[in-house]
Enzyme design. Sequence first.
Site, PDB file in Angstrom:
ATOM      1  N   TYR A   1       0.830  -1.207   0.000  1.00  0.00           N
ATOM      2  CA  TYR A   1       0.000   0.000   0.000  1.00  0.00           C
ATOM      3  C   TYR A   1       0.867   1.261   0.000  1.00  0.00           C
ATOM      4  O   TYR A   1       0.650   2.183  -0.795  1.00  0.00           O
ATOM      5  CB  TYR A   1      -0.889  -0.062   1.242  1.00  0.00           C
ATOM      6  CG  TYR A   1      -1.858   1.065   1.438  1.00  0.00           C
ATOM      7  CD1 TYR A   1      -3.006   1.173   0.660  1.00  0.00           C
ATOM      8  CD2 TYR A   1      -1.648   2.014   2.444  1.00  0.00           C
ATOM      9  CE1 TYR A   1      -3.916   2.193   0.878  1.00  0.00           C
ATOM     10  CE2 TYR A   1      -2.549   3.034   2.671  1.00  0.00           C
ATOM     11  CZ  TYR A   1      -3.682   3.119   1.886  1.00  0.00           C
ATOM     12  OH  TYR A   1      -4.579   4.129   2.098  1.00  0.00           O
TER      13      TYR A   1
ATOM     14  N   LYS B   1       0.986   4.090  -2.837  1.00  0.00           N
ATOM     15  CA  LYS B   1       0.429   5.393  -2.463  1.00  0.00           C
ATOM     16  C   LYS B   1       1.418   6.513  -2.732  1.00  0.00           C
ATOM     17  O   LYS B   1       1.049   7.565  -3.239  1.00  0.00           O
ATOM     18  CB  LYS B   1       0.012   5.382  -0.979  1.00  0.00           C
ATOM     19  CG  LYS B   1      -1.306   4.675  -0.718  1.00  0.00           C
ATOM     20  CD  LYS B   1      -2.355   5.063  -1.727  1.00  0.00           C
ATOM     21  CE  LYS B   1      -3.729   5.280  -1.173  1.00  0.00           C
ATOM     22  NZ  LYS B   1      -4.707   5.567  -2.258  1.00  0.00           N
TER      23      LYS B   1
ATOM     24  N   ALA C   1      -9.597   9.758   7.569  1.00  0.00           N
ATOM     25  CA  ALA C   1     -11.052   9.813   7.754  1.00  0.00           C
ATOM     26  C   ALA C   1     -11.580   8.459   8.192  1.00  0.00           C
ATOM     27  O   ALA C   1     -11.024   7.420   7.836  1.00  0.00           O
ATOM     28  CB  ALA C   1     -11.725  10.218   6.445  1.00  0.00           C
TER      29      ALA C   1
HETATM   30  P1  NAI Z   1     -13.508   2.797   1.406  1.00  0.00           P
HETATM   31  O1  NAI Z   1     -13.150   1.344   1.442  1.00  0.00           O
HETATM   32  O2  NAI Z   1     -14.596   3.297   2.271  1.00  0.00           O
HETATM   33  O3  NAI Z   1     -13.817   3.228  -0.088  1.00  0.00           O
HETATM   34  C1  NAI Z   1     -13.039   2.815  -1.171  1.00  0.00           C
HETATM   35  C2  NAI Z   1     -13.964   2.544  -2.328  1.00  0.00           C
HETATM   36  O4  NAI Z   1     -13.172   2.150  -3.467  1.00  0.00           O
HETATM   37  C3  NAI Z   1     -14.949   1.410  -2.063  1.00  0.00           C
HETATM   38  O5  NAI Z   1     -16.271   1.860  -2.258  1.00  0.00           O
HETATM   39  C4  NAI Z   1     -14.554   0.338  -3.072  1.00  0.00           C
HETATM   40  O6  NAI Z   1     -15.663  -0.410  -3.563  1.00  0.00           O
HETATM   41  C5  NAI Z   1     -13.908   1.157  -4.161  1.00  0.00           C
HETATM   42  N1  NAI Z   1     -13.017   0.338  -4.991  1.00  0.00           N
HETATM   43  C6  NAI Z   1     -12.117  -0.580  -4.588  1.00  0.00           C
HETATM   44  N2  NAI Z   1     -11.531  -1.138  -5.635  1.00  0.00           N
HETATM   45  C7  NAI Z   1     -12.051  -0.559  -6.738  1.00  0.00           C
HETATM   46  C8  NAI Z   1     -11.806  -0.715  -8.137  1.00  0.00           C
HETATM   47  N3  NAI Z   1     -10.933  -1.613  -8.595  1.00  0.00           N
HETATM   48  N4  NAI Z   1     -12.502   0.059  -8.989  1.00  0.00           N
HETATM   49  C9  NAI Z   1     -13.417   0.960  -8.536  1.00  0.00           C
HETATM   50  N5  NAI Z   1     -13.685   1.131  -7.226  1.00  0.00           N
HETATM   51  C10 NAI Z   1     -13.008   0.387  -6.334  1.00  0.00           C
HETATM   52  O7  NAI Z   1     -12.133   3.564   1.725  1.00  0.00           O
HETATM   53  P2  NAI Z   1     -11.816   5.104   2.077  1.00  0.00           P
HETATM   54  O8  NAI Z   1     -11.238   5.154   3.429  1.00  0.00           O
HETATM   55  O9  NAI Z   1     -12.934   5.987   1.733  1.00  0.00           O
HETATM   56  O10 NAI Z   1     -10.583   5.340   1.095  1.00  0.00           O
HETATM   57  C11 NAI Z   1     -10.630   6.147  -0.053  1.00  0.00           C
HETATM   58  C12 NAI Z   1      -9.206   6.432  -0.489  1.00  0.00           C
HETATM   59  O11 NAI Z   1      -8.515   7.169   0.504  1.00  0.00           O
HETATM   60  C13 NAI Z   1      -8.369   5.179  -0.751  1.00  0.00           C
HETATM   61  O12 NAI Z   1      -7.544   5.379  -1.858  1.00  0.00           O
HETATM   62  C14 NAI Z   1      -7.519   5.073   0.489  1.00  0.00           C
HETATM   63  O13 NAI Z   1      -6.322   4.372   0.265  1.00  0.00           O
HETATM   64  C15 NAI Z   1      -7.282   6.532   0.812  1.00  0.00           C
HETATM   65  N6  NAI Z   1      -6.936   6.797   2.188  1.00  0.00           N
HETATM   66  C16 NAI Z   1      -7.880   6.694   3.155  1.00  0.00           C
HETATM   67  C17 NAI Z   1      -7.545   6.981   4.453  1.00  0.00           C
HETATM   68  C18 NAI Z   1      -8.556   7.018   5.522  1.00  0.00           C
HETATM   69  O14 NAI Z   1      -8.228   7.492   6.605  1.00  0.00           O
HETATM   70  N7  NAI Z   1      -9.779   6.569   5.296  1.00  0.00           N
HETATM   71  C19 NAI Z   1      -6.152   7.268   4.849  1.00  0.00           C
HETATM   72  C20 NAI Z   1      -5.271   7.425   3.751  1.00  0.00           C
HETATM   73  C21 NAI Z   1      -5.655   7.157   2.466  1.00  0.00           C
END
Ligand code: NAI
Length: 299
Positions: free
Chosen positions: A162, A166, A194
């Site tokens: 990851y 990233k 978040a």
């Molecule tokens: P989440 O798991 O709630 O949402 C991620 C979404 O991406 C999901 O709805 C999933 O179905 C979709 N997804 C996964 N693979 C996919 C694909 N191949 N094609 C299309 N959609 C796909 O996660 P969250 O926390 O909202 O994360 C969003 C972004 O933020 C991610 O890139 C994550 O790495 C990044 N991030 C989040 C952090 C946090 O604190 N939540 C911290 C640092 C980075």
Amino acid sequence: MALSFENRVVVVTGAGNGLGRSHALLFGSLGANVVVNDLGGSGAGEGSDASVADGVVAEIKASGGDAVANPDSVTDGDKIIQCALDNFGRVDVVINNAGILRDKSFHKMTDEDWDLVYQVHLQGAFKVSRAAFPHMRDQGYGRFVMTTSAAGIYGNFGQANYSACKLALHGLSQTIAVEGRSKGIHSNTIAPIAASRMMGTVMSEDAMALLKPECVSPLVAWLSHESCESTGDLFEVGAGWMSRLRWQRSQGAYFNPAGFSVDEVADAWDNVNDFDNPVYPDSIGYTFKSLQANPHLAD
Ligand code: NAI
């Protein structure tokens, strides 16, 4: 003055949950035509469910906005951009947000854990962005936001796959910023914190309550707006705080390029690591300037 996205077409990947959903709802409320992309798989990247994207489109429409659902994987980026073109005739903004986690300590990480995380985060952002870029060049306007992570910037136990992908996203963003500058195309990177199903695996419930995705989306929208001049930059954001990160370099030490010993390196080590009088390099040209400033070159 209220910032608006009227007549702009915004693609948000992974917009079915968490941060992406929050971004999509905000763009919808600001007048954008939104492509809500989500594969609808598990947090580890297994399976798919088209209803996940449909649900967010229904929310945007219920609030008076306009959106279309797209259930493709980001690894099929051209299909996602084609969906924007077919439904709205253009693409102005791409928010690369989709993500999964397959955490394991480095010595236990399998090829599959590595490949799947690479495909969704880095290859996916590449595919979506490359498909959008020529249209942005032609129209002389575009905005990208990449989603990195503190794990990528600083490293984090159990996240070799990851964190590698990233931080690579910021590299991609910086080069898109360089290549896009003369065409009105900007690209920036955010490192959000978040509460989401993704963070639920690594944070307590109390901590999660403080971290609303809605505290990240206003920065994403600002970076995507035509009046924001930032490009190639990196921001940490979460819980009502945001801050820009940049490189800092020590003055360093110069050696004679004709030849120098390991003992000379050891003797100069304190200078190499001395941040008392730092510089803030911001381009590859800055690195070459520093090389050329070597006083030994005049010998
Ligand atoms: P989440 O798991 O709630 O949402 C991620 C979404 O991406 C999901 O709805 C999933 O179905 C979709 N997804 C996964 N693979 C996919 C694909 N191949 N094609 C299309 N959609 C796909 O996660 P969250 O926390 O909202 O994360 C969003 C972004 O933020 C991610 O890139 C994550 O790495 C990044 N991030 C989040 C952090 C946090 O604190 N939540 C911290 C640092 C980075």
